[in-house]
Structures are given as C-alpha cells and as structure tokens.
Design an enzyme around this catalytic site. Structure first.
Site, mmCIF file in Angstrom:
data_model
loop_
_atom_site.group_PDB
_atom_site.id
_atom_site.type_symbol
_atom_site.label_atom_id
_atom_site.label_comp_id
_atom_site.label_asym_id
_atom_site.label_seq_id
_atom_site.Cartn_x
_atom_site.Cartn_y
_atom_site.Cartn_z
ATOM 1 N N GLU A 157 0.854 -1.185 0.000
ATOM 2 C CA GLU A 157 0.000 0.000 0.000
ATOM 3 C C GLU A 157 0.892 1.237 0.000
ATOM 4 O OE1 GLU A 157 -3.593 1.982 2.662
ATOM 5 O OE2 GLU A 157 -1.912 1.024 3.695
ATOM 6 N N ARG A 203 0.997 4.983 0.730
ATOM 7 C CA ARG A 203 0.272 6.064 1.401
ATOM 8 C C ARG A 203 0.734 7.399 0.831
ATOM 9 N NH1 ARG A 203 -2.491 5.309 6.317
ATOM 10 N NH2 ARG A 203 -2.677 7.571 6.222
ATOM 11 N N HIS A 227 -13.402 4.292 8.073
ATOM 12 C CA HIS A 227 -12.610 4.190 9.292
ATOM 13 C C HIS A 227 -13.256 5.031 10.390
ATOM 14 C CE1 HIS A 227 -9.854 3.689 5.876
ATOM 15 N NE2 HIS A 227 -9.168 2.862 6.640
ATOM 16 N N LYS A 270 -13.663 -1.897 2.810
ATOM 17 C CA LYS A 270 -12.906 -1.996 4.064
ATOM 18 C C LYS A 270 -13.673 -1.258 5.151
ATOM 19 C CE LYS A 270 -8.495 -0.396 6.053
ATOM 20 N NZ LYS A 270 -7.350 0.534 5.806
ATOM 21 N N GLN A 282 -1.657 -2.028 14.802
ATOM 22 C CA GLN A 282 -1.113 -2.563 13.548
ATOM 23 C C GLN A 282 0.178 -3.335 13.819
ATOM 24 O OE1 GLN A 282 -0.040 0.280 10.447
ATOM 25 N NE2 GLN A 282 -0.621 -1.206 8.872
#
Length: 231
Positions: A29, A31, A117, A144, A210
C-alpha cells in the site's frame, strides 16, 4: 494475504521499502498522503518492480497526513486510476461526494476499494450493516470497514460483517483497531478478507494495534496450527 503499508516522505525511501516488501509479500500500500512532494515523473518509478500496488490518499479526517483540497485529492485519485495500481482506496464519504465522476470511470468498480474508518469508536452494527447495504446498492465489489474497538466482542462482530458482505458479493476487509482488535487483524484472513495490513517494522505502525510483518506472520501460523488441531 499481507499488504505492507509504506508511508514515506520521499520517493527514494518508498522505492527502498518496495524492494524490501518484495522479499516478503506481493502487495504493498502506497500512502500518498505522506509524500512531501507529488511529482508524476517520480511516482512513475514505483512501478518498476513486480509488486501489486494499492494507492491510498487518506484524508485527515480518517487518519491522513496531508491537508489538501478535496478537488486536489480527486485529481490524484483520477491520475492513479489510469496507472498500474491493482486497487485505489477511496473513502466512503469521499466516494459519495464525487460518485458521479468516479462511477463513470471505466475502472469502476474493479479498481475501487471503498473504505470506512472510525478512530474513536465502533458505531452500532445496524449502522455498519447499513454501510454494506449502501455498498451493494452502489455496485461496490471491494470494501474496508475498520473501527476502534473496546472489547474482543466488538472485534468479533466486525468479523461477522465479512460473511454478510460475501452474501452481497462484496469482498470485505474488516477488523478492529486498538489492543482489543489485534487478533482480529489476523482472524479476518480466516473469515475471508483478501488481505490484512501490516508494516515492515513495528515502529512504522500507522494505526493502533497494527502489526509488523514478522509478528503478523507468526500469529497467523499459530492460529492456523491451532485450527488444524481442532479439526
């Protein structure tokens, strides 16, 4: 299975991390909200390897690092749509605001990963199930849902959404943030999430709970072994 999150300020560092990622995973990913300078020519350099890439330009309201106008962010999302990215992470609120422009693109829905989120709490599951219904209505195939959890029970309820999403033909990544949600970051893989997010080193974590790649892989193998012993 494991998507390595790369959040660096300079393209040189991103390229270095991509090389390291290629040794342990096939998906990374990017960012983009962490990059100090966004230059098309330099960004093209990240496609030199064979990794599948996920482009994420997170907004500050959902944990992003860069404050720019939404029109500017839309420009970079459109740019990424025509590049060699496997997916683009587009926040649900942002998708709704610009859905006419985004849904009209030839790569909708296959390149879109619609995300929600909540770094403060886990909303009611009536609300979260409502999100799934809205995703289905808009023709979304990849999504997600990640929220802060106060208990393992809340994390398990998030995992239930993965099965409900399957019934709607949606491939969903769902897990809880925070200490109580750590296990769900790995359990989501056993429930059907296409991948989960990890970092190369523990100190690079961008969200509460995480895991780094080594810890995540170890936990995955332990859980896999435990499940086999129960068969």
């Amino acid at each position: 299975m494991f998507c390595i999150t790369i959040a660096e300020k300079r393209i040189e560092n991103v390229k270095e991390k991509l090389k390291l990622t290629s040794q342990v995973s096939s998906l990374a990913e990017i960012r983009a909200d962490f990059l100090e300078e966004l230059e098309v020519k330099r960004l093209e350099e990240i496609f030199e390897g064979e990794l599948s890439l996920l482009w994420t330009f997170r907004s500050p309201r959902e944990g992003g690092a860069k404050r720019i106008s939404e029109k500017e962010r839309l420009k970079w999302i459109k740019w990424a749509l025509d590049k060699n990215f496997k997916w683009l992470d587009v926040e649900w609120y942002f998708f709704k605001k610009f859905k006419k422009e985004l849904q009209s693109h030839s790569y909708f829905p296959q390149k879109f990963l619609i995300s929600y989120h909540n770094f403060k709490k886990t909303p009611s599951f009536r609300f979260l199930r409502g999100l799934l219904k809205s995703f289905k209505k808009e023709g979304i195939k990849y999504a997600k849902i990640v929220t802060m959890v106060e208990s393992f029970y809340e994390a398990l309820k998030l995992l239930e959404l993965i099965y409900e999403a399957k019934e709607k033909d949606i491939s969903l990544i769902a897990f809880g943030m925070g200490e109580k949600g750590i296990l769900s970051r790995i359990l989501c893989l056993f429930c059907g999430s296409p991948f989960t997010y990890v970092v190369l080193k523990k100190e690079e974590a961008l969200a509460p709970g995480q895991l780094d790649f080594i810890s995540a892989k170890r936990l995955y193998e332990e859980l896999k072994s435990c499940m086999k012993s129960m068969e």
